[in-house]
Design a protein around this motif. Structure first.
Motif, PDB file in Angstrom:
ATOM      1  N   ILE A   2      82.012  35.957  46.449  1.00  0.00           N
ATOM      2  CA  ILE A   2      82.572  34.649  46.766  1.00  0.00           C
ATOM      3  C   ILE A   2      82.320  33.728  45.583  1.00  0.00           C
ATOM      4  O   ILE A   2      81.189  33.544  45.153  1.00  0.00           O
ATOM      5  N   GLY A   3      83.387  33.176  45.049  1.00  0.00           N
ATOM      6  CA  GLY A   3      83.262  32.293  43.902  1.00  0.00           C
ATOM      7  C   GLY A   3      84.650  31.993  43.381  1.00  0.00           C
ATOM      8  O   GLY A   3      85.630  32.602  43.822  1.00  0.00           O
ATOM      9  N   ASN A   4      84.723  31.079  42.429  1.00  0.00           N
ATOM     10  CA  ASN A   4      86.042  30.672  41.954  1.00  0.00           C
ATOM     11  C   ASN A   4      86.755  31.801  41.208  1.00  0.00           C
ATOM     12  O   ASN A   4      87.920  32.102  41.503  1.00  0.00           O
ATOM     13  N   ILE A   5      86.055  32.455  40.301  1.00  0.00           N
ATOM     14  CA  ILE A   5      86.735  33.490  39.507  1.00  0.00           C
ATOM     15  C   ILE A   5      87.034  34.713  40.377  1.00  0.00           C
ATOM     16  O   ILE A   5      88.106  35.319  40.281  1.00  0.00           O
TER      17      ILE A   5
ATOM     18  N   GLY B  32      81.970  35.254  54.025  1.00  0.00           N
ATOM     19  CA  GLY B  32      81.990  34.527  52.751  1.00  0.00           C
ATOM     20  C   GLY B  32      80.642  34.256  52.123  1.00  0.00           C
ATOM     21  O   GLY B  32      80.401  33.174  51.598  1.00  0.00           O
TER      22      GLY B  32
ATOM     23  N   ALA C 197      82.789  27.469  42.112  1.00  0.00           N
ATOM     24  CA  ALA C 197      83.624  27.142  43.275  1.00  0.00           C
ATOM     25  C   ALA C 197      83.188  25.823  43.903  1.00  0.00           C
ATOM     26  O   ALA C 197      84.021  25.032  44.340  1.00  0.00           O
ATOM     27  N   GLU C 198      81.890  25.587  43.943  1.00  0.00           N
ATOM     28  CA  GLU C 198      81.402  24.336  44.529  1.00  0.00           C
ATOM     29  C   GLU C 198      81.565  23.182  43.551  1.00  0.00           C
ATOM     30  O   GLU C 198      81.845  22.044  43.955  1.00  0.00           O
TER      31      GLU C 198
ATOM     32  N   GLY D 270      76.376  32.846  39.562  1.00  0.00           N
ATOM     33  CA  GLY D 270      75.518  32.314  40.620  1.00  0.00           C
ATOM     34  C   GLY D 270      75.216  33.375  41.670  1.00  0.00           C
ATOM     35  O   GLY D 270      74.056  33.618  42.028  1.00  0.00           O
TER      36      GLY D 270
ATOM     37  N   GLN E 296      77.796  28.201  35.850  1.00  0.00           N
ATOM     38  CA  GLN E 296      77.907  27.222  36.941  1.00  0.00           C
ATOM     39  C   GLN E 296      78.216  27.909  38.268  1.00  0.00           C
ATOM     40  O   GLN E 296      78.764  29.005  38.305  1.00  0.00           O
TER      41      GLN E 296
ATOM     42  N   GLY F 270      80.267  36.441  40.375  1.00  0.00           N
ATOM     43  CA  GLY F 270      80.012  35.238  39.594  1.00  0.00           C
ATOM     44  C   GLY F 270      78.536  35.178  39.193  1.00  0.00           C
ATOM     45  O   GLY F 270      77.692  35.830  39.820  1.00  0.00           O
TER      46      GLY F 270
ATOM     47  N   ASN G  53      80.009  31.814  33.647  1.00  0.00           N
ATOM     48  CA  ASN G  53      80.576  30.496  33.312  1.00  0.00           C
ATOM     49  C   ASN G  53      79.517  29.400  33.427  1.00  0.00           C
ATOM     50  O   ASN G  53      79.823  28.217  33.372  1.00  0.00           O
TER      51      ASN G  53
ATOM     52  N   ILE H  24      71.650  35.944  43.186  1.00  0.00           N
ATOM     53  CA  ILE H  24      71.210  36.283  44.549  1.00  0.00           C
ATOM     54  C   ILE H  24      71.006  37.788  44.710  1.00  0.00           C
ATOM     55  O   ILE H  24      70.209  38.230  45.526  1.00  0.00           O
TER      56      ILE H  24
ATOM     57  N   CYS I  23      77.918  34.527  49.213  1.00  0.00           N
ATOM     58  CA  CYS I  23      77.640  34.887  47.829  1.00  0.00           C
ATOM     59  C   CYS I  23      76.546  35.963  47.841  1.00  0.00           C
ATOM     60  O   CYS I  23      75.603  35.887  48.636  1.00  0.00           O
TER      61      CYS I  23
HETATM   62  C1  LIG Z   1      74.911  32.715  50.374  1.00  0.00           C
HETATM   63  C2  LIG Z   1      75.829  31.598  50.008  1.00  0.00           C
HETATM   64  N1  LIG Z   1      75.315  30.437  49.548  1.00  0.00           N
HETATM   65  C3  LIG Z   1      76.144  29.439  49.185  1.00  0.00           C
HETATM   66  C4  LIG Z   1      77.498  29.562  49.287  1.00  0.00           C
HETATM   67  C5  LIG Z   1      78.417  28.416  48.877  1.00  0.00           C
HETATM   68  N2  LIG Z   1      79.192  28.825  47.677  1.00  0.00           N
HETATM   69  C6  LIG Z   1      80.457  29.262  47.796  1.00  0.00           C
HETATM   70  S1  LIG Z   1      81.132  29.628  46.332  1.00  0.00           S
HETATM   71  C7  LIG Z   1      79.742  29.199  45.506  1.00  0.00           C
HETATM   72  C8  LIG Z   1      79.703  29.223  44.010  1.00  0.00           C
HETATM   73  C9  LIG Z   1      79.771  30.592  43.410  1.00  0.00           C
HETATM   74  O1  LIG Z   1      79.372  30.539  42.054  1.00  0.00           O
HETATM   75  P1  LIG Z   1      79.425  31.788  41.121  1.00  0.00           P
HETATM   76  O2  LIG Z   1      78.927  32.964  41.819  1.00  0.00           O
HETATM   77  O3  LIG Z   1      78.785  31.453  39.827  1.00  0.00           O
HETATM   78  O4  LIG Z   1      80.999  32.016  40.895  1.00  0.00           O
HETATM   79  P2  LIG Z   1      82.029  30.983  40.218  1.00  0.00           P
HETATM   80  O5  LIG Z   1      82.491  30.086  41.318  1.00  0.00           O
HETATM   81  O6  LIG Z   1      81.317  30.252  39.154  1.00  0.00           O
HETATM   82  O7  LIG Z   1      83.139  31.848  39.713  1.00  0.00           O
HETATM   83  C10 LIG Z   1      78.741  28.779  46.389  1.00  0.00           C
HETATM   84  C11 LIG Z   1      77.392  28.307  46.009  1.00  0.00           C
HETATM   85  C12 LIG Z   1      77.986  30.778  49.780  1.00  0.00           C
HETATM   86  N3  LIG Z   1      79.284  31.022  49.943  1.00  0.00           N
HETATM   87  N4  LIG Z   1      77.132  31.780  50.111  1.00  0.00           N
END
Ligand SMILES: Cc1ncc(C[n+]2csc(CCOP(=O)(O)OP(=O)(O)O)c2C)c(N)n1
Ligand SMILES: [Mg+2]
Length: 595
Positions: free
Chosen positions: A417-420, A443, A502-503, A471, A499, A469, A497, A475, A445
């Motif tokens: 779960i993330g933007n990319i 959903g 997505a948030e 972030g 960061q 991603g 990236n 985890i 991460c």
């Molecule tokens: C366990 C969990 N914690 C928090 C979130 C909220 N959340 C959704 S997307 C996201 C950001 C993801 O970041 P990253 O993995 O770096 O991918 P990017 O968006 O940078 O591509 C977060 C914190 C979540 N979905 N799951």
């Protein structure tokens, strides 16, 4: 390592004297279990001791969340049970997130949860918590062994129900109940065929389809779970209907088929959206029509409001739940598609008359979307343009396209779960089912990496790739330990990236770029990978992406895991959902500037 060679897979027959541990293990053998993920614990050691003799491989992991995700990935690619086990109390509570994720992925996993001993439960001893309420809303069935004599019966029921109800079940066992002498017979597995569904509803659906001028099929997870791709193709070809896939089920119809038009939903295919908007009849084949998967995208309200909807789902509770339907069929997607074909072949079909016209619409929309995607090398919103200016890192979309082009045949790809990862939806195409392992509607991460590890254990013959991603990687990277210890060779593509993108996108769109907790200070993830004993590679040029992916896949054959750290810009694609957020309103003076 695999102890299968030493194991005896013959299940004891008749009612015989055994211990409850033996009853548990023999029942699992009878249910076809060969692999169990978990962390060792005294609670179930008496059963663990005999796993090898029964031909069951125990795969020790780094964190119990990894174990349940691995069991999930294992079952999603094999169609068999995924199984995990842990120590009562903290080992079991570590399963919670993964069980919720498996619930929404409809994965038949059995979560074995040894519990505080029956003689001391309620006294607040060591590692005690009530383990049934915790999982009550994220399992399809909870079996509690309340007497040693019932170990085989209740174990078998948990395994049977996970298949029947297509989701996780819990087998809760007070830890003293592994011991003792019982007389038991190992039950045979019960597998119930669902059939095509109600004959009258199928007749009605066939009538609607015969009259349809622009039928569109929406193929979902049910097509995958029922092994129904062949029947879905036959139905599509007979109707000459475009086939869109439901959100995150891109592997439910072959992308190379001329009638494939791509996924609906977030970061999906505009061709799919434009074509379904023209439908007069939609056949929702094996999909619950989850609300997130049909939200407007690209500023487009594409759901055809006046279309008749025929919904086919193996779970009757899903019929008409989200969208108003004309016909609901509770049945197996494969059987139902076959039954519709059998009815339609002898009926005159309106869709035969305008086949050429529809064919042209399909070809034109697909070509237009391909052209747009090809030219869409970077994001064009003001934030993205500004942040990527003069930066030498790769544009995420270009990197995703390069990955798509280099994707080995038969690959299993898990996405986090993330933007990319979300943007990757446009670039993930499959010809085989059981290939796309996205974090589904739960959903969380941290899903993709352990899930692909489990998938690789089930299907070591297939390339296994996780998109994660940076972030989400933070985890889940601990499971590199498992890869090294258990010689599980996968590829992890980490999108660096810097960061929680997505948030951060929400901060950009709704909070005037007031960033809170979204910047990530990363170590060299490639160096970290090497220190774990994995391979670590840094890629910062689009031209190097394909070779890095292919080399990593070659290493999988040697049981070696590779982390490819992709250096990408901070630009961000469309957010998950605009509908769930609104601009901040502040009434108190001290917060007035935070609007
Ligand atoms: C366990 C969990 N914690 C928090 C979130 C909220 N959340 C959704 S997307 C996201 C950001 C993801 O970041 P990253 O993995 O770096 O991918 P990017 O968006 O940078 O591509 C977060 C914190 C979540 N979905 N799951
Ligand atoms: Mg990130």
């Amino acid at each position: 390592m695999n102890d299968m060679a030493r194991g005896d897979r013959k299940v004891v027959s008749g009612k015989v004297k055994m211990t409850p541990s033996e009853a548990l293990v023999e029942t699992m053998v009878s249910q076809g279990v060969t692999d169990i993920f978990g962390i060792v614990g005294s609670a179930y050691m008496d059963a663990l001791d005999i796993f090898p003799a029964a031909g069951i491989r125990f795969i020790p992991v780094a964190h119990e969340q990894g174990a349940i995700h691995m069991a999930d990935g294992y079952s999603r690619v094999s169609g068999r049970h995924g199984v995990c086990i842990g120590q009562n109390g903290p080992g079991v509570t570590n399963f919670v997130t993964g069980v919720a994720a498996a619930y929404w992925a409809h994965s038949p996993v059995v979560v074995i949860t040894p519990e505080t001993g029956s003689v001391s439960i309620g006294l607040g001893g060591f590692q005690e918590t009530e383990q049934l309420p915790i999982f009550s809303r994220i399992t399809k069935y909870q079996g509690h062994v309340m007497n040693q004599k019932r170990m085989a019966e209740i174990t078998a029921r948990c395994f049977d129900r996970a298949m029947l109800d297509m989701g996780p079940t819990q087998l809760n066992i007070p830890r003293d109940f592994f011991y003792g002498d019982i007389e038991a017979e190992i039950p045979k597995p019960i597998r119930i065929g669902r059939g095509a569904g109600d004959a009258g509803a199928l007749d009605e659906a066939a009538k609607l389809l015969a009259a349809a001028k622009f039928p569109v099929i929406l193929s979902g997870g049910g097509v995958i779970m029922s092994e129904g791709m062949k029947e879905a193709i036959a139905l599509a070809e007979l109707l000459h209907a475009p086939v869109a896939s439901s959100y995150l089920h891109n592997d439910s119809f072959p992308a190379s088929h001329p009638l494939w038009v791509g996924p609906l939903g977030y970061q999906g295919s505009k061709a799919a959206m434009k074509l379904i908007s023209k439908a007069d009849v939609v056949i929702a084949l094996g999909t619950r029509l989850g609300p997130f998967g049909t939200l407007p995208q690209y500023g487009m309200e594409y759901w055809p409001k006046n279309a008749k909807i025929i919904q086919i789902d193996a779970d009757a509770h899903m019929l008409g739940l989200v969208k108003t339907i004309s016909v609901g069929i509770c049945g197996d997607a494969r059987e139902a598609a076959g039954a519709l074909v059998a009815r339609l072949v002898s009926m005159p079909m309106a869709s035969q008359q305008n086949k050429a016209e529809r064919d042209k619409a399909i070809k034109d929309e697909k070509a237009a979307w391909e052209k747009e995607l090809e030219a869409w090398t970077h994001e064009t919103d003001p934030y993205s343009v500004e942040i990527a200016k003069g930066v030498s890192a790769m544009h995420p979309r270009q990197m995703l396209r390069a990955l798509e082009r280099a994707m080995p045949k038969g690959a299993m790809v898990s996405t986090d779960i993330g933007n990319i990862c979300s943007v990757s939806n446009s670039y993930l195409r499959f010809d085989e089912p059981r290939s796309m392992l996205a974090a589904m509607s739960f959903g969380n991460c941290g899903y993709a990496f352990p899930v692909v590890c489990g998938a690789k254990v089930a299907r070591p013959d297939r390339p296994a790739i996780a998109y994660v991603g940076d972030g989400a990687w933070g985890i889940s990277f601990n499971e590199m330990l498992t890869c090294v210890r258990e010689r599980i060779g996968v590829t992890v593509v980490v999108f660096n990236n810097g960061q929680w993108g997505a948030e951060k996108k929400n901060h950009v769109d709704f909070y005037s770029r007031r960033y809170q907790g979204v910047e990530l200070e990363n170590p060299s993830w490639a160096a970290v990978a090497k220190s774990f004993g994995c391979e670590g590679v840094v890629v910062d040029k689009v031209g190097d992406v394909g070779a890095a992916l292919q080399e990593s896949v070659r290493r999988q054959a040697d049981g070696k895991t590779t982390i490819i750290e992709m250096m990408v810009t901070k630009e961000l694609g469309d957010p998950f959902r605009r509908d769930a957020l609104s601009k901040p309103v502040r009434h108190l003076e001290k917060y007035k500037q935070f609007t």
